[in-house]
Write an enzyme that holds these catalytic residues in place. Structure first.
Site, PDB file in Angstrom:
ATOM      1  CG  HIS A 582      40.198  33.897  53.069  1.00 56.31           C
ATOM      2  ND1 HIS A 582      41.073  32.937  52.633  1.00 56.31           N
ATOM      3  CD2 HIS A 582      40.105  34.789  52.067  1.00 56.31           C
ATOM      4  CE1 HIS A 582      41.499  33.247  51.414  1.00 56.31           C
ATOM      5  NE2 HIS A 582      40.928  34.369  51.048  1.00 56.31           N
TER       6      HIS A 582
HETATM    7  C1  LIG Z   1      42.137  42.116  49.464  1.00 56.17           C
HETATM    8  C2  LIG Z   1      41.307  40.880  49.430  1.00 56.17           C
HETATM    9  C3  LIG Z   1      41.642  39.848  48.564  1.00 56.17           C
HETATM   10  C4  LIG Z   1      40.875  38.707  48.510  1.00 56.17           C
HETATM   11  N1  LIG Z   1      41.175  37.750  47.597  1.00 56.17           N
HETATM   12  C5  LIG Z   1      40.331  36.712  47.434  1.00 56.17           C
HETATM   13  C6  LIG Z   1      40.524  35.796  46.375  1.00 56.17           C
HETATM   14  O1  LIG Z   1      41.436  35.939  45.578  1.00 56.17           O
HETATM   15  N2  LIG Z   1      39.657  34.777  46.250  1.00 56.17           N
HETATM   16  C7  LIG Z   1      38.618  34.600  47.115  1.00 56.17           C
HETATM   17  O2  LIG Z   1      37.875  33.645  46.965  1.00 56.17           O
HETATM   18  N3  LIG Z   1      38.418  35.451  48.124  1.00 56.17           N
HETATM   19  C8  LIG Z   1      39.234  36.513  48.283  1.00 56.17           C
HETATM   20  N4  LIG Z   1      38.988  37.409  49.270  1.00 56.17           N
HETATM   21  C9  LIG Z   1      37.848  37.177  50.172  1.00 56.17           C
HETATM   22  C10 LIG Z   1      36.485  37.264  49.496  1.00 56.17           C
HETATM   23  O3  LIG Z   1      36.479  38.217  48.477  1.00 56.17           O
HETATM   24  C11 LIG Z   1      35.422  37.559  50.536  1.00 56.17           C
HETATM   25  O4  LIG Z   1      35.477  36.583  51.549  1.00 56.17           O
HETATM   26  C12 LIG Z   1      34.015  37.537  49.970  1.00 56.17           C
HETATM   27  O5  LIG Z   1      33.908  38.454  48.911  1.00 56.17           O
HETATM   28  C13 LIG Z   1      33.031  37.857  51.074  1.00 56.17           C
HETATM   29  O6  LIG Z   1      31.730  37.886  50.571  1.00 56.17           O
HETATM   30  P1  LIG Z   1      30.536  38.341  51.492  1.00 56.17           P
HETATM   31  O7  LIG Z   1      29.317  38.262  50.672  1.00 56.17           O
HETATM   32  O8  LIG Z   1      30.580  37.573  52.762  1.00 56.17           O
HETATM   33  O9  LIG Z   1      30.852  39.835  51.908  1.00 56.17           O
HETATM   34  P2  LIG Z   1      31.267  41.101  51.013  1.00 56.17           P
HETATM   35  O10 LIG Z   1      31.545  40.709  49.613  1.00 56.17           O
HETATM   36  O11 LIG Z   1      32.323  41.798  51.764  1.00 56.17           O
HETATM   37  O12 LIG Z   1      29.940  41.974  50.970  1.00 56.17           O
HETATM   38  C14 LIG Z   1      29.473  42.763  52.000  1.00 56.17           C
HETATM   39  C15 LIG Z   1      28.868  44.008  51.408  1.00 56.17           C
HETATM   40  O13 LIG Z   1      28.076  44.652  52.387  1.00 56.17           O
HETATM   41  C16 LIG Z   1      28.304  46.030  52.322  1.00 56.17           C
HETATM   42  N5  LIG Z   1      27.973  46.599  53.609  1.00 56.17           N
HETATM   43  C17 LIG Z   1      28.646  46.441  54.767  1.00 56.17           C
HETATM   44  N6  LIG Z   1      28.018  47.106  55.746  1.00 56.17           N
HETATM   45  C18 LIG Z   1      26.938  47.679  55.197  1.00 56.17           C
HETATM   46  C19 LIG Z   1      25.896  48.483  55.701  1.00 56.17           C
HETATM   47  N7  LIG Z   1      25.849  48.822  56.993  1.00 56.17           N
HETATM   48  N8  LIG Z   1      24.934  48.917  54.854  1.00 56.17           N
HETATM   49  C20 LIG Z   1      24.964  48.580  53.541  1.00 56.17           C
HETATM   50  N9  LIG Z   1      25.934  47.817  53.001  1.00 56.17           N
HETATM   51  C21 LIG Z   1      26.906  47.364  53.837  1.00 56.17           C
HETATM   52  C22 LIG Z   1      29.755  46.149  51.971  1.00 56.17           C
HETATM   53  O14 LIG Z   1      30.062  47.425  51.451  1.00 56.17           O
HETATM   54  C23 LIG Z   1      29.905  45.025  50.966  1.00 56.17           C
HETATM   55  O15 LIG Z   1      29.623  45.467  49.670  1.00 56.17           O
HETATM   56  C24 LIG Z   1      39.750  38.566  49.356  1.00 56.17           C
HETATM   57  C25 LIG Z   1      39.421  39.596  50.223  1.00 56.17           C
HETATM   58  C26 LIG Z   1      40.171  40.758  50.250  1.00 56.17           C
HETATM   59  C27 LIG Z   1      39.779  41.863  51.185  1.00 56.17           C
END
Ligand SMILES: Cc1cc2nc3c(=O)[nH]c(=O)nc-3n(C[C@H](O)[C@H](O)[C@H](O)COP(=O)(O)OP(=O)(O)OC[C@H]3O[C@@H](n4cnc5c(N)ncnc54)[C@H](O)[C@@H]3O)c2cc1C
Ligand SMILES: *[C@@H]1O[C@H](CO)[C@@H](O)[C@H](O)[C@H]1NC(C)=O
Ligand SMILES: *[C@@H]1O[C@H](CO)[C@@H](O)[C@H](O)[C@H]1NC(C)=O
Ligand SMILES: *[C@@H]1O[C@H](CO)[C@@H](O)[C@H](O)[C@H]1NC(C)=O
Ligand SMILES: *[C@@H]1O[C@H](CO)[C@@H](O)[C@H](O)[C@H]1NC(C)=O
Ligand SMILES: *[C@@H]1O[C@H](CO)[C@@H](O)[C@H](O)[C@H]1NC(C)=O
Length: 647
Positions: A582
């Site tokens: 997180h």
């Molecule tokens: C193993 C694991 C288990 C987890 N379990 C939970 C859970 O059970 N419940 C919960 O609430 N949270 C959980 N989390 C955390 C939660 O899933 C994340 O905090 C959340 O999904 C983050 O969302 P976001 O939109 O910030 O980023 P992300 O969902 O990470 O999205 C970022 C996206 O940007 C893309 N990207 C990155 N760089 C580039 C680039 N240069 N060009 C194009 N695309 C790019 C990535 O590929 C990704 O698809 C978990 C995380 C992990 C790793």
């Protein structure tokens, strides 16, 4: 049946890890991804459409994947859109969906990863995805006094790399954070972020499908994101809830503003299958003519006019070729807490001296990456049980029958979300928070780290955390693959603050990530208090009727300590220091008098026009939540703010 089952699981595994070569140190070898082309090649490439057709001849499992072709038989994307969003993750997916509700608005959604597949739908194999093509294999920088039981003494920080982002590989736990925590964020000067404000957006996304909560005023009914209870449960979760009640923790809906308590796991799952942000928000809208989604396209830079300091486009790489796309209205970074700050810095927005050191022309001096909080856990507190079919034992559950049952009905053991069954929020005696805010979350597991061991087990959970196998076997070998119970204590409000920096100016390098875990002694004290509380839970009748006994794990680094002393537990926590992924605050939100703020309360990057960050990296301080639902909420809220700006 057992053998056949394992073969099937192995097949699933091979499917998801194809193309990955993992070397002895557990590092994934990736092809050299820097872009080799000359300007001439780039020019030529931009004139040829085949770089954008969806069929990927190198992808053996193409037929299993969701598809996002450009609409209307379009062969290549436009050169200009109203909005360009980088990252189709939890936040980016909902943002793209909401902005394209207006058919006059065009959006390009760039995503480095591939679309999800049948395999990523399987909740029970969540632990498997942490070393696959669906992950960015990031590592925390080495810190001498933590992660001692991990391979090379380093903690692994996988992130999702998929259409759907980290919601494609996460554990599907649905949590929102406590009302007081959001109210504190608002009180810091972040207008619009109080609990009452964010609750509206949580409810907007949510389709609550949980019996007993139908009439809850805090649960959304008509959103796209299905939230349900996990259908498969072991008797251990009922023991956990009962033990909680005995020790004064009522069984509650922990996503309502009620007092602290325990409850069954609420999960982003639909009929037993993973409900990623892509499945909720992108898949149903893929025929929209104004929403163009480009998987396998990696943004390398935000194009910012250095004179006007206005963002006007994005540079990205696809098929090893470089492209540029213009944004008429705004560029939005939704690349997550590691890549969004990295992209800002690569584009000239970040700490001045740091950028200069890497030869990056500075456009705006901002404290990008200065703040990084994370939620860590200690997964090694294992209780042995005296009955034989209490906990989930992977090698017994992975049967063809169970897989077919899941395929057909979405239930049975294959539907368990990586064996997490319930959550409890506690406030330990060492907390000095004046409000009713917990300092620890306990995650009750229908087993423990040893549940996927044994000769037929995948060992996916320990391997996903990159635990050193020798240390693991020394500590748990004697109870491997037996009936056990654990609760993972998650430190909700660490006082220790980490940091993110660039390694160099190559967009394909991983940044340097400093967790700075347990550098404040109060964080250690809170862990020990939580471990004592879990021991107290295990000592109650509901667990004692199963003969729950603490397993005396021995770690090489802790030989000098007495088992069950505070010193022992501190050493144990420093041995198996595991992140729950997180990471937040690297593009911290704050009012303009906040010296650590990167974006304002409307998520606009300070000093730069037409550029926002919309993902979990903006969360300014710790919240009692796994960060998927918060990231989706942020995407929802940002969509309204952006619409308001341009209406
Ligand atoms: C193993 C694991 C288990 C987890 N379990 C939970 C859970 O059970 N419940 C919960 O609430 N949270 C959980 N989390 C955390 C939660 O899933 C994340 O905090 C959340 O999904 C983050 O969302 P976001 O939109 O910030 O980023 P992300 O969902 O990470 O999205 C970022 C996206 O940007 C893309 N990207 C990155 N760089 C580039 C680039 N240069 N060009 C194009 N695309 C790019 C990535 O590929 C990704 O698809 C978990 C995380 C992990 C790793
Ligand atoms: C990757 O390719 C670039 C350009 O061809 C080259 O300079 C670099 O050394 C390569 N890196 C590796 C690790 O092979
Ligand atoms: C879209 O644009 C057309 C023509 O400019 C206009 O008539 C229509 O009202 C617009 N629709 C929306 C939803 O803004
Ligand atoms: C295992 O559980 C089933 C019910 O779930 C029960 O009928 C059976 O007796 C148990 N077996 C053992 C060995 O405890
Ligand atoms: C497990 O231990 C408890 C408590 O000692 C005891 O009551 C119970 O009978 C034991 N169960 C088995 C199957 O041995
Ligand atoms: C254990 O204690 C001995 C003697 O005090 C010391 O030499 C040794 O380094 C210690 N080992 C560890 C692992 O701390």
């Amino acid at each position: 049946m057992l053998k056949g089952a394992s073969v099937l699981y192995t097949l699933l595994l091979i499917t998801i890890i194809f193309g990955q070569k993992v070397n002895k140190n557990g590092k994934i070898k990736r092809p050299n991804q820097s872009f080799p082309q000359t300007p001439l090649m780039t020019m030529l490439a931009q004139t040829i459409a085949p770089n954008f057709v969806q069929q990927d001849p190198t992808d053996l499992f193409d037929i299993l994947r969701d598809k996002y072709p450009l609409p209307n038989g379009l062969q290549s994307p436009f050169s200009e859109y109203d909005y360009v969003i980088v990252g189709a993750g939890s936040a980016g997916s909902v943002l793209a969906a909401r902005l394209t509700e207006d058919p006059n608005v065009t959006v390009l959604l760039l995503e480095a990863g591939r679309p999800e597949s049948l395999i990523t739908d399987v909740p029970s194999i969540a632990p498997y995805f942490q070393r696959t093509e669906y992950t960015w294999p990031y590592y925390m920088e080495k810190q001498p006094d933590v992660c001692l039981g991990m391979i090379n003494n380093r903690c692994y920080w996988p992130r999702g790399r998929a259409v759907g982002g980290t919601s494609v590989i996460n554990y599907m736990i649905y949590t929102r954070g406590r009302p007081e925590e959001w109210d504190r964020i608002a009180a810091d000067g972040n207008y619009g972020w109080s609990y009452a404000d964010v609750l509206n957006y949580y409810m907007k996304s949510e389709k609550n499908n949980m019996r007993g909560y139908e009439n809850s005023p805090y649960r959304g009914k008509s959103g796209e994101l299905n939230v349900e209870f996990v259908s498969f449960r072991t008797p251990l979760i009922d023991a956990f809830l009962e033990a909680g009640r005995i020790l004064g923790h009522p069984t509650i809906d922990y996503n309502s503003p009620e007092q602290l308590g325990f409850g069954y796991l609420q999960a982003t799952v639909t009929a037993g299958k993973r409900m990623s942000a892509a499945k909720a928000f992108l898949h149903p809208n893929k025929r929209r003519l104004n929403l163009h989604i480009l998987p396998m396209s990696t943004a390398t830079k935000v194009l910012i006019d250095p004179q006007t300091k206005i963002a006007n486009g994005v540079e990205y790489v696809r098929n090893r070729l470089r492209f540029e796309v213009k944004a008429r209205r705004e560029v939005i970074l939704s690349a997550g807490p590691i890549a969004s700050p990295q992209l800002l810095m690569l584009s000239g927005v970040g700490p001045k001296k740091h950028l200069q050191r890497h030869g990056i022309p500075v456009i705006e001096n901002l404290p990008v990456g200065f703040t990084l909080y994370d939620h860590i856990t200690f997964p090694g507190l294992v209780f042995t049980l005296n009955e034989t079919n209490l906990s989930i034992i992977e090698s017994k559950e992975a049967t063809l029958d169970n897989i077919i049952q899941w395929l057909q009905f979405g239930d049975g053991p294959v539907a368990t979300t990586g064996a997490a069954e319930g959550i409890g929020y506690i406030k330990t005696p060492v907390s000095n928070d004046p409000d009713n805010v917990p300092d620890m979350e306990l995650i009750s597991i229908g087993g423990s780290l040893v549940s996927d061991g044994g000769p037929l087990g995948s060992k996916a959970t320990r391997r996903g955390m990159m635990i050193n196998e020798q240390v693991f076997d020394g500590a748990y070998g004697s109870v491997d693959n037996t009936n056990t119970w654990t609760a993972f204590p998650m430190l909700l409000h660490p006082k220790s603050v980490g940091r993110l920096e660039l390694k160099n100016n190559n967009p394909f390098s991983h940044p340097r990530m400093y967790g700075n875990y347990l550098s404040e002694s109060s964080d250690v004290a809170t862990f020990i208090a939580a471990i004592r509380h879990i021991q107290a839970l295990a000592a109650t009748e509901p667990f004692q009727k199963y003969g729950a006994r603490i397993h005396r794990a021995q770690y090489p680094a802790c030989r000098n300590t007495t088992f069950d002393s505070d010193e022992y537990w501190e050493c144990a926590v420093r041995t198996f220091t595991a992140t729950l992924h997180h990471q937040i605050a690297t593009c911290r939100m704050g009012p303009d008098n906040d010296p650590l703020a990167v974006v304002d309360p409307e998520l606009r990057v300070y000093g730069i026009g037409r550029l926002r960050v919309v993902d979990s990296s903006i969360i300014p301080r710790t919240v009692s939540a796994h960060t998927n639902a918060p990231a989706i909420m942020i995407g929802e809220k940002a969509a309204d703010m952006i619409k308001r700006t341009w209406s």
